[in-house]
Design an enzyme around this catalytic site. Structure first.
Site, PDB file in Angstrom:
ATOM      1  N   ASP A  62     115.956 -21.667 151.388  1.00 24.56           N
ATOM      2  CA  ASP A  62     114.745 -22.205 152.257  1.00 24.56           C
ATOM      3  C   ASP A  62     113.551 -21.427 151.613  1.00 24.56           C
ATOM      4  O   ASP A  62     112.615 -21.843 151.465  1.00 24.56           O
ATOM      5  CB  ASP A  62     114.973 -22.226 153.639  1.00 24.56           C
ATOM      6  CG  ASP A  62     113.854 -22.420 154.469  1.00 24.56           C
ATOM      7  OD1 ASP A  62     113.521 -23.382 154.686  1.00 24.56           O
ATOM      8  OD2 ASP A  62     113.253 -21.184 155.055  1.00 24.56           O
ATOM      9  N   GLU A 133     119.227 -27.752 149.706  1.00 25.24           N
ATOM     10  CA  GLU A 133     118.572 -26.179 149.895  1.00 25.24           C
ATOM     11  C   GLU A 133     119.595 -25.281 149.564  1.00 25.24           C
ATOM     12  O   GLU A 133     119.034 -24.346 148.891  1.00 25.24           O
ATOM     13  CB  GLU A 133     118.161 -26.325 151.200  1.00 25.24           C
ATOM     14  CG  GLU A 133     116.983 -25.155 151.337  1.00 25.24           C
ATOM     15  CD  GLU A 133     116.233 -25.530 152.825  1.00 25.24           C
ATOM     16  OE1 GLU A 133     114.969 -25.488 152.965  1.00 25.24           O
ATOM     17  OE2 GLU A 133     117.000 -25.737 153.945  1.00 25.24           O
TER      18      GLU A 133
END
Length: 251
Positions: A62, A133
């Protein structure tokens, strides 16, 4: 790790553009095994119940994703203002974009998932976004972390971002219809749009779980989505479409 899984991961990396000559996977067998285990961790969803799964690398990914996207936009779109750059970056790191990326790189066939996640087709976009991610975090780690990891991530994602950024810049309202509707309504002195949402289903991932109606002055629109936010966006999109069909003043 089985030989079959090892070969699967190596082939997947090559499909992303990381061939044997790129140096992402070390030539030393022991170091290569550690690198592949990191990749395997990113592609193992927590629903498997295994002790090593995607959560930790998703958290790292992230932060890496946002920095890499910011550097990409700074380099390739230096004329954009800070506000426009921030809005564009938000689109390029969104769950929607990540799930689209996951599908474009055929991520699902290399994912390890538990039975419930594997059978939940409605929630598949969320799983794909999470593991995409985590994959960002894995490539950053394997690529050297602070010493080269960001370069590896940008090399992989830049072509995908380039295409997405071009589409978004050509159509600034794309996926951001709420902001456009609000700017229009305030510019016309009509106040803020009012959104009324209802939850029609309790099934996670149901594409019509939420139903929303937006009203501003004599303009309205309706939309549905997996989340309140998505339903609101679709309602705003419908309202803007209705506005575009109206004749110009004086016609």
């Amino acid at each position: 790790m089985t030989p079959q899984r090892r070969q699967q991961l190596l082939a997947f990396l090559e499909s992303l553009g990381f061939g044997a000559a790129d140096g992402l996977i070390p030539s030393d067998p022991a170091a290569a095994e550690v690198a592949l285990e990191t990749l395997d961790e990113a592609l193992t969803h927590s629903s498997t119940g295994l002790p090593r799964h995607h959560d930790r690398l998703e958290f790292l990914g992230d932060a890496v994703l946002r920095l890499a996207a910011a550097e990409f936009l700074h380099r390739e779109h230096p004329a954009l203002g800070v506000g426009d750059t921030s809005g564009l970056r938000a689109q390029l790191v969104s769950d929607r974009w990540l799930s689209e990326l996951a599908r474009s790189i055929a991520l699902e066939p290399v994912l390890l998932m538990g039975p419930m996640a594997a059978g939940d087709r409605a929630g598949r976009s969320t799983v794909l976004a999470e593991c995409a991610e985590a994959l960002v975090g894995a490539i950053y780690t394997v690529g050297g972390g602070p010493q080269g990891g960001l370069v590896a991530v940008q090399r992989w994602l830049a072509p995908h971002w380039r295409g997405s950024a071009a589409e978004l810049l050509a159509d600034p309202a794309r996926h951001n219809w709420k902001s456009v509707l609000q700017e229009w309504s305030q510019g016309q002195g009509k106040g803020l749009p009012l959104y009324h949402c209802l939850e029609r289903s309790r099934v996670h991932g149901d594409p019509e779980r939420f139903e929303c109606r937006v009203e501003v002055a004599d303009l309205s629109g309706e939309g549905r989505g997996r989340s309140r936010r998505e339903a609101e966006q679709q309602a705003a999109r419908a309202a803007l479409a209705a506005l575009a069909l109206r004749p110009a003043p004086g016609c």
